[in-house]
Design a protein around this motif. Structure first.
Motif, PDB file in Angstrom:
ATOM      1  N   PHE A   1       3.484  -1.219   3.873  1.00  0.00           N
ATOM      2  CA  PHE A   1       3.040   0.155   3.674  1.00  0.00           C
ATOM      3  C   PHE A   1       4.219   1.080   3.386  1.00  0.00           C
ATOM      4  O   PHE A   1       5.255   0.997   4.050  1.00  0.00           O
ATOM      5  CB  PHE A   1       2.309   0.668   4.921  1.00  0.00           C
ATOM      6  CG  PHE A   1       0.983  -0.005   5.175  1.00  0.00           C
ATOM      7  CD1 PHE A   1      -0.200   0.550   4.700  1.00  0.00           C
ATOM      8  CD2 PHE A   1       0.933  -1.203   5.872  1.00  0.00           C
ATOM      9  CE1 PHE A   1      -1.418  -0.079   4.934  1.00  0.00           C
ATOM     10  CE2 PHE A   1      -0.283  -1.844   6.108  1.00  0.00           C
ATOM     11  CZ  PHE A   1      -1.467  -1.272   5.631  1.00  0.00           C
TER      12      PHE A   1
ATOM     13  N   MET B   1       0.595   5.242   0.971  1.00  0.00           N
ATOM     14  CA  MET B   1      -0.180   6.304   1.611  1.00  0.00           C
ATOM     15  C   MET B   1       0.725   7.511   1.782  1.00  0.00           C
ATOM     16  O   MET B   1       1.446   7.628   2.778  1.00  0.00           O
ATOM     17  CB  MET B   1      -0.707   5.856   2.979  1.00  0.00           C
ATOM     18  CG  MET B   1      -1.797   4.825   2.951  1.00  0.00           C
ATOM     19  SD  MET B   1      -2.351   4.496   4.642  1.00  0.00           S
ATOM     20  CE  MET B   1      -3.423   3.088   4.369  1.00  0.00           C
TER      21      MET B   1
ATOM     22  N   ILE C   1      -3.072   1.858  11.888  1.00  0.00           N
ATOM     23  CA  ILE C   1      -3.132   0.820  10.844  1.00  0.00           C
ATOM     24  C   ILE C   1      -3.163  -0.568  11.488  1.00  0.00           C
ATOM     25  O   ILE C   1      -3.941  -1.441  11.083  1.00  0.00           O
ATOM     26  CB  ILE C   1      -1.943   0.950   9.868  1.00  0.00           C
ATOM     27  CG1 ILE C   1      -2.139   2.184   8.975  1.00  0.00           C
ATOM     28  CG2 ILE C   1      -1.789  -0.313   9.011  1.00  0.00           C
ATOM     29  CD1 ILE C   1      -0.939   2.532   8.117  1.00  0.00           C
TER      30      ILE C   1
ATOM     31  N   ALA D   1       1.252   6.645   6.026  1.00  0.00           N
ATOM     32  CA  ALA D   1       1.279   5.302   6.621  1.00  0.00           C
ATOM     33  C   ALA D   1       2.292   5.234   7.759  1.00  0.00           C
ATOM     34  O   ALA D   1       2.023   4.661   8.825  1.00  0.00           O
ATOM     35  CB  ALA D   1       1.616   4.266   5.553  1.00  0.00           C
ATOM     36  N   TYR D   2       3.460   5.819   7.547  1.00  0.00           N
ATOM     37  CA  TYR D   2       4.532   5.750   8.541  1.00  0.00           C
ATOM     38  C   TYR D   2       4.100   6.349   9.877  1.00  0.00           C
ATOM     39  O   TYR D   2       4.378   5.795  10.944  1.00  0.00           O
ATOM     40  CB  TYR D   2       5.770   6.472   8.005  1.00  0.00           C
ATOM     41  CG  TYR D   2       6.976   6.358   8.898  1.00  0.00           C
ATOM     42  CD1 TYR D   2       7.799   5.234   8.844  1.00  0.00           C
ATOM     43  CD2 TYR D   2       7.307   7.377   9.794  1.00  0.00           C
ATOM     44  CE1 TYR D   2       8.914   5.126   9.656  1.00  0.00           C
ATOM     45  CE2 TYR D   2       8.417   7.272  10.613  1.00  0.00           C
ATOM     46  CZ  TYR D   2       9.222   6.144  10.544  1.00  0.00           C
ATOM     47  OH  TYR D   2      10.324   6.045  11.364  1.00  0.00           O
TER      48      TYR D   2
ATOM     49  N   SER E   1      -2.868   7.744  -2.604  1.00  0.00           N
ATOM     50  CA  SER E   1      -2.827   6.386  -2.056  1.00  0.00           C
ATOM     51  C   SER E   1      -3.131   5.374  -3.141  1.00  0.00           C
ATOM     52  O   SER E   1      -3.781   5.683  -4.146  1.00  0.00           O
ATOM     53  CB  SER E   1      -3.815   6.225  -0.895  1.00  0.00           C
ATOM     54  OG  SER E   1      -5.149   6.340  -1.345  1.00  0.00           O
TER      55      SER E   1
ATOM     56  N   CYS F   1      -2.921   0.671  -3.829  1.00  0.00           N
ATOM     57  CA  CYS F   1      -2.697  -0.653  -3.256  1.00  0.00           C
ATOM     58  C   CYS F   1      -2.554  -1.654  -4.389  1.00  0.00           C
ATOM     59  O   CYS F   1      -3.333  -1.626  -5.351  1.00  0.00           O
ATOM     60  CB  CYS F   1      -3.871  -1.025  -2.354  1.00  0.00           C
ATOM     61  SG  CYS F   1      -3.734  -2.653  -1.578  1.00  0.00           S
TER      62      CYS F   1
ATOM     63  N   CYS G   1       0.835  -1.196   0.000  1.00  0.00           N
ATOM     64  CA  CYS G   1       0.000   0.000   0.000  1.00  0.00           C
ATOM     65  C   CYS G   1       0.872   1.250   0.000  1.00  0.00           C
ATOM     66  O   CYS G   1       1.903   1.293   0.671  1.00  0.00           O
ATOM     67  CB  CYS G   1      -0.887   0.031   1.240  1.00  0.00           C
ATOM     68  SG  CYS G   1      -1.927  -1.423   1.431  1.00  0.00           S
TER      69      CYS G   1
ATOM     70  N   ILE H   1      -8.417   5.013   7.349  1.00  0.00           N
ATOM     71  CA  ILE H   1      -7.743   3.732   7.095  1.00  0.00           C
ATOM     72  C   ILE H   1      -8.771   2.627   6.872  1.00  0.00           C
ATOM     73  O   ILE H   1      -8.583   1.762   5.997  1.00  0.00           O
ATOM     74  CB  ILE H   1      -6.796   3.392   8.262  1.00  0.00           C
ATOM     75  CG1 ILE H   1      -5.648   4.410   8.304  1.00  0.00           C
ATOM     76  CG2 ILE H   1      -6.233   1.979   8.112  1.00  0.00           C
ATOM     77  CD1 ILE H   1      -4.865   4.401   9.591  1.00  0.00           C
TER      78      ILE H   1
ATOM     79  N   PHE I   1       6.947  -1.030   7.228  1.00  0.00           N
ATOM     80  CA  PHE I   1       6.631   0.364   6.923  1.00  0.00           C
ATOM     81  C   PHE I   1       7.896   1.037   6.390  1.00  0.00           C
ATOM     82  O   PHE I   1       8.975   0.865   6.952  1.00  0.00           O
ATOM     83  CB  PHE I   1       6.156   1.113   8.171  1.00  0.00           C
ATOM     84  CG  PHE I   1       4.793   0.699   8.653  1.00  0.00           C
ATOM     85  CD1 PHE I   1       3.651   1.378   8.231  1.00  0.00           C
ATOM     86  CD2 PHE I   1       4.650  -0.363   9.534  1.00  0.00           C
ATOM     87  CE1 PHE I   1       2.394   0.996   8.679  1.00  0.00           C
ATOM     88  CE2 PHE I   1       3.397  -0.748   9.996  1.00  0.00           C
ATOM     89  CZ  PHE I   1       2.267  -0.073   9.558  1.00  0.00           C
TER      90      PHE I   1
ATOM     91  N   SER J   1       1.034   6.685  10.871  1.00  0.00           N
ATOM     92  CA  SER J   1      -0.238   6.096  11.313  1.00  0.00           C
ATOM     93  C   SER J   1      -0.087   4.622  11.666  1.00  0.00           C
ATOM     94  O   SER J   1      -1.060   3.869  11.633  1.00  0.00           O
ATOM     95  CB  SER J   1      -1.293   6.241  10.204  1.00  0.00           C
ATOM     96  OG  SER J   1      -1.488   7.566   9.822  1.00  0.00           O
ATOM     97  N   GLN J   2       1.120   4.199  12.003  1.00  0.00           N
ATOM     98  CA  GLN J   2       1.368   2.769  12.198  1.00  0.00           C
ATOM     99  C   GLN J   2       0.460   2.152  13.259  1.00  0.00           C
ATOM    100  O   GLN J   2      -0.081   1.056  13.056  1.00  0.00           O
ATOM    101  CB  GLN J   2       2.842   2.545  12.566  1.00  0.00           C
ATOM    102  CG  GLN J   2       3.788   2.853  11.426  1.00  0.00           C
ATOM    103  CD  GLN J   2       5.234   2.526  11.758  1.00  0.00           C
ATOM    104  OE1 GLN J   2       5.535   1.496  12.363  1.00  0.00           O
ATOM    105  NE2 GLN J   2       6.144   3.400  11.364  1.00  0.00           N
TER     106      GLN J   2
END
Length: 286
Positions: free
Chosen positions: A244, A118, A256, A249-250, A122, A124, A116, A222, A270, A252-253
């Motif tokens: 990710f 983000m 997620i 993303a980084y 974004s 996938c 993914c 998410i 990540f 929001s670990q």
């Protein structure tokens, strides 16, 4: 000298490293090299504007280029021809930008995984160990890009104007950004790259993660991304991890991982900046 390039339509970042991954010069930034929208002449002109690249062109042994507009054969071959002409002693590979996220996150070159992105936008995809497969064709930031920077920017602005923010968060948001209606509309409808403008607001969430409002905003985005994108690969999810890439993303670990537990998929790696993860991938697999 190995050159690793991560290019969008507006800018390209060039890293020069040796076979052990040691940086040989400062990162070079040029204009974007999208061969789907730029002529061969323009591609030459952009690269040749960089003295650092031209002065070291004879030392380059490998060029690994990942970029927007490189997903179809004719544009990618055009760019490859330009790069081979400038870096005459180099082995040149040109790949679509999706592969940068794949190669920067997988644990070994043949690992199958769902990957993914983000960041500002974004996406996938599923990597089967050789090829990338996508089940959804992106229609851009207006209709898609769930859980991206521009998605969260849009939600924050909407919540500010619809009075859905807690008062303390609303005050902080209004103090940080120019929320005048005419200013916002000017940037959204009369300036280039409105998606990047919207993405600028997303950082606010990560500076205010002490608010339940912010945590719920992140998790809702998410969940939407997982429902619309990750769940396209229900069969693959039974056996492969979900990696990710990208700054959203980084940062929001935790969120997620919580959503993954709710929805039943396994979180893998990540990588904040795909270009950084490409260095060990390529130096380990020359």
């Amino acid at each position: 000298m190995i050159l690793i390039v991560d290019s969008g339509s507006t800018k390209s970042d060039w890293l020069a490293v040796d076979k052990n991954g040691n940086k040989l010069m400062d990162k070079v930034r040029t204009k974007g090299l999208n061969p789907a929208i730029l002529s061969e002449k323009k591609l030459y002109k952009i690269i040749k504007k960089s003295e650092a690249l031209i002065n070291n062109s004879d030392k380059v042994t490998h060029v690994f280029f990942y970029g927007a507009g490189c997903g179809t054969e004719k544009p990618s071959e055009t760019l490859k021809s330009v790069l081979k002409d400038i870096f005459k002693n180099a082995h040149v590979e040109v790949n679509e930008d999706t592969l940068a996220a794949v190669y920067s996150t997988i644990n070994h070159p043949k690992e199958a995984a769902i990957v993914c992105i983000m960041g500002t936008g974004s996406n996938c995809s599923y990597f089967d160990g050789e090829k990338v497969h996508q089940r959804v064709v992106s229609l851009g930031y207006t209709l898609m890009d769930d859980a991206s920077g521009n998605y969260f920017g849009k939600q924050l602005i909407r919540d500010y104007y619809f009075n859905h923010m807690p008062e303390n968060v609303r005050v902080a948001f209004g103090s940080k950004f120019n929320m005048e209606p005419d200013f916002i509309k000017y940037n959204l409808y009369k300036q280039p790259n409105p998606n990047a403008y919207l993405a600028n607001f997303a950082e606010f969430m990560f500076l205010h993660k002490d608010s339940e409002y912010t945590i719920n905003l992140i998790k809702d985005g998410i969940r939407l991304f997982a429902k619309n994108m990750i769940m396209q690969y229900k069969e693959e999810l039974k056996t492969v991890p979900v990696h990710f890439a990208g700054s959203i993303a980084y940062f929001s670990q935790n969120e997620i991982k919580e959503v993954a537990e709710e929805m039943g998929f396994k979180v893998g790696n990540f990588e904040r900046r795909p270009i950084d993860g490409l260095v060990p991938f390529h130096t380990n697999n020359l």
